[in-house]
Design an enzyme around this catalytic site. Structure first.
Site, PDB file in Angstrom:
ATOM      1  N   GLU A 114       0.853  -1.191   0.000  1.00  0.00           N
ATOM      2  CA  GLU A 114       0.000   0.000   0.000  1.00  0.00           C
ATOM      3  C   GLU A 114       0.881   1.231   0.000  1.00  0.00           C
ATOM      4  O   GLU A 114       1.937   1.227   0.640  1.00  0.00           O
ATOM      5  CB  GLU A 114      -0.888   0.032   1.252  1.00  0.00           C
ATOM      6  CG  GLU A 114      -2.082  -0.868   1.177  1.00  0.00           C
ATOM      7  CD  GLU A 114      -2.088  -1.885   2.310  1.00  0.00           C
ATOM      8  OE1 GLU A 114      -1.276  -1.743   3.236  1.00  0.00           O
ATOM      9  OE2 GLU A 114      -2.889  -2.823   2.238  1.00  0.00           O
ATOM     10  N   TYR A 126       7.674   1.964  -7.468  1.00  0.00           N
ATOM     11  CA  TYR A 126       6.903   0.723  -7.601  1.00  0.00           C
ATOM     12  C   TYR A 126       6.492   0.476  -9.060  1.00  0.00           C
ATOM     13  O   TYR A 126       6.568  -0.645  -9.547  1.00  0.00           O
ATOM     14  CB  TYR A 126       5.667   0.759  -6.693  1.00  0.00           C
ATOM     15  CG  TYR A 126       6.001   0.932  -5.220  1.00  0.00           C
ATOM     16  CD1 TYR A 126       7.152   0.380  -4.680  1.00  0.00           C
ATOM     17  CD2 TYR A 126       5.166   1.655  -4.377  1.00  0.00           C
ATOM     18  CE1 TYR A 126       7.467   0.544  -3.339  1.00  0.00           C
ATOM     19  CE2 TYR A 126       5.468   1.819  -3.026  1.00  0.00           C
ATOM     20  CZ  TYR A 126       6.629   1.267  -2.521  1.00  0.00           C
ATOM     21  OH  TYR A 126       6.939   1.428  -1.197  1.00  0.00           O
TER      22      TYR A 126
HETATM   23  C1  LIG Z   1      10.650   5.555  -1.458  1.00  0.00           C
HETATM   24  C2  LIG Z   1      12.136   5.333  -1.221  1.00  0.00           C
HETATM   25  C3  LIG Z   1      12.357   3.996  -0.513  1.00  0.00           C
HETATM   26  C4  LIG Z   1      12.844   5.315  -2.595  1.00  0.00           C
HETATM   27  O1  LIG Z   1      14.228   5.090  -2.401  1.00  0.00           O
HETATM   28  P1  LIG Z   1      15.331   5.947  -3.168  1.00  0.00           P
HETATM   29  O2  LIG Z   1      16.632   5.293  -2.898  1.00  0.00           O
HETATM   30  O3  LIG Z   1      15.202   7.377  -2.788  1.00  0.00           O
HETATM   31  O4  LIG Z   1      14.892   5.804  -4.683  1.00  0.00           O
HETATM   32  P2  LIG Z   1      15.832   5.352  -5.904  1.00  0.00           P
HETATM   33  O5  LIG Z   1      17.001   6.261  -5.994  1.00  0.00           O
HETATM   34  O6  LIG Z   1      16.106   3.892  -5.773  1.00  0.00           O
HETATM   35  O7  LIG Z   1      14.884   5.623  -7.153  1.00  0.00           O
HETATM   36  C5  LIG Z   1      14.245   4.571  -7.846  1.00  0.00           C
HETATM   37  C6  LIG Z   1      13.110   5.146  -8.651  1.00  0.00           C
HETATM   38  O8  LIG Z   1      12.194   5.789  -7.744  1.00  0.00           O
HETATM   39  C7  LIG Z   1      11.674   6.981  -8.389  1.00  0.00           C
HETATM   40  N1  LIG Z   1      12.186   8.185  -7.721  1.00  0.00           N
HETATM   41  C8  LIG Z   1      13.234   8.280  -6.854  1.00  0.00           C
HETATM   42  N2  LIG Z   1      13.357   9.558  -6.438  1.00  0.00           N
HETATM   43  C9  LIG Z   1      12.400  10.266  -7.064  1.00  0.00           C
HETATM   44  C10 LIG Z   1      12.014  11.638  -7.037  1.00  0.00           C
HETATM   45  N3  LIG Z   1      12.653  12.538  -6.269  1.00  0.00           N
HETATM   46  N4  LIG Z   1      10.948  12.029  -7.791  1.00  0.00           N
HETATM   47  C11 LIG Z   1      10.273  11.135  -8.546  1.00  0.00           C
HETATM   48  N5  LIG Z   1      10.584   9.805  -8.618  1.00  0.00           N
HETATM   49  C12 LIG Z   1      11.645   9.393  -7.893  1.00  0.00           C
HETATM   50  C13 LIG Z   1      12.191   6.920  -9.812  1.00  0.00           C
HETATM   51  O9  LIG Z   1      11.302   6.117 -10.559  1.00  0.00           O
HETATM   52  C14 LIG Z   1      13.515   6.210  -9.619  1.00  0.00           C
HETATM   53  O10 LIG Z   1      13.993   5.613 -10.788  1.00  0.00           O
HETATM   54  P3  LIG Z   1      14.787   6.516 -11.898  1.00  0.00           P
HETATM   55  O11 LIG Z   1      15.821   7.298 -11.127  1.00  0.00           O
HETATM   56  O12 LIG Z   1      15.387   5.522 -12.824  1.00  0.00           O
HETATM   57  O13 LIG Z   1      13.750   7.396 -12.516  1.00  0.00           O
HETATM   58  C15 LIG Z   1      12.770   6.476  -0.380  1.00  0.00           C
HETATM   59  O14 LIG Z   1      12.556   7.703  -1.046  1.00  0.00           O
HETATM   60  C16 LIG Z   1      12.232   6.576   1.034  1.00  0.00           C
HETATM   61  O15 LIG Z   1      12.771   5.969   1.957  1.00  0.00           O
HETATM   62  N6  LIG Z   1      11.152   7.368   1.226  1.00  0.00           N
HETATM   63  C17 LIG Z   1      10.545   7.544   2.552  1.00  0.00           C
HETATM   64  C18 LIG Z   1       9.829   6.300   3.001  1.00  0.00           C
HETATM   65  C19 LIG Z   1       8.729   5.887   2.042  1.00  0.00           C
HETATM   66  O16 LIG Z   1       7.991   6.710   1.527  1.00  0.00           O
HETATM   67  N7  LIG Z   1       8.637   4.561   1.811  1.00  0.00           N
HETATM   68  C20 LIG Z   1       7.625   3.984   0.934  1.00  0.00           C
HETATM   69  C21 LIG Z   1       6.373   3.784   1.701  1.00  0.00           C
HETATM   70  S1  LIG Z   1       5.081   3.061   0.699  1.00  0.00           S
END
Ligand SMILES: CC(C)(COP(=O)(O)OP(=O)(O)OC[C@H]1O[C@@H](n2cnc3c(N)ncnc32)[C@H](O)[C@@H]1OP(=O)(O)O)[C@@H](O)C(=O)NCCC(=O)NCCS
Length: 170
Positions: A114, A126
């Site tokens: 979710e 996702y």
């Molecule tokens: C969600 C989360 C786990 C993503 O991890 P991350 O290491 O920052 O993301 P990544 O660098 O691996 O990015 C992977 C993809 O996510 C998306 N993404 C990452 N940062 C983004 C941004 N600032 N804006 C839009 N899309 C983004 C993109 O699709 C990206 O792929 P791409 O760079 O090839 O376009 C992290 O931001 C986080 O911990 N957020 C807070 C907790 C949370 O919201 N968890 C999910 C709960 S459902």
């Protein structure tokens, strides 16, 4: 060495233990407006036989974690979070891929989670990983009554099941 390749070498995955809880709580509070309590994580690690949690380490320091419940042939992601300072370097993607691989190895055929409607970063991650929206839980989050989008992804069959060679499915 190139930055991305160097980062790759410095990353390790391992199971979460009770000793990780102080670090997990720091990341949890950085990441969520409704953070789980330490007790909730403790309960997951000690009492929930469906629960499986991974820690991602960078140079031995926990910088991210993710969890799932494996029930019958479905993996339900409970949480995934990366320390703020390490976001945007494809580490969240790497961690989710690790969870998908692990779930497939355990015989899971699909994965669900979710996500808040407003969490555009997580939703983009996702979707990139093959999850598709399948429904909405209205007012699911108690802090602001925001809706949750339910997403599902079919998992590729694991190598151990297909009997194929060591080539990665991912
Ligand atoms: C969600 C989360 C786990 C993503 O991890 P991350 O290491 O920052 O993301 P990544 O660098 O691996 O990015 C992977 C993809 O996510 C998306 N993404 C990452 N940062 C983004 C941004 N600032 N804006 C839009 N899309 C983004 C993109 O699709 C990206 O792929 P791409 O760079 O090839 O376009 C992290 O931001 C986080 O911990 N957020 C807070 C907790 C949370 O919201 N968890 C999910 C709960 S459902």
């Amino acid at each position: 060495m190139e930055g991305a390749a160097k980062l790759e070498q410095d990353i390790k995955f391992r199971n979460m233990t009770l000793a990780d809880l102080p670090d997990v709580m720091v990341i949890e509070h950085e990441s969520f407006t409704l953070p789980w309590s330490e007790e909730a994580f403790r309960n997951e690690l000690t009492h929930n036989h469906f629960a499986r949690y991974q820690i991602m380490e960078y140079h031995g320091e926990p910088i991210a974690y993710a969890g799932m419940w494996t029930i019958l042939d479905e993996a339900h992601v409970t949480n995934i979070a990366v320390r703020t300072a390490y976001r945007g370097r494809h580490l969240g993607e790497k961690l989710l891929r690790r969870m998908m691989e692990w779930a497939a190895e355990l015989g899971m055929v699909r994965m669900t989670l979710e996500v808040r409607v407003s969490n555009t970063v997580a939703r983009a991650l996702y979707e990139k990983m093959g999850f598709a929206p399948a429904g909405v839980r209205k007012g699911y989050y108690s802090d602001n009554h925001e809706d949750a989008i339910i997403m599902w992804c079919e998992l590729p069959r694991s190598q151990s099941e297909t009997g194929e060679g060591s080539e990665s499915l991912w």
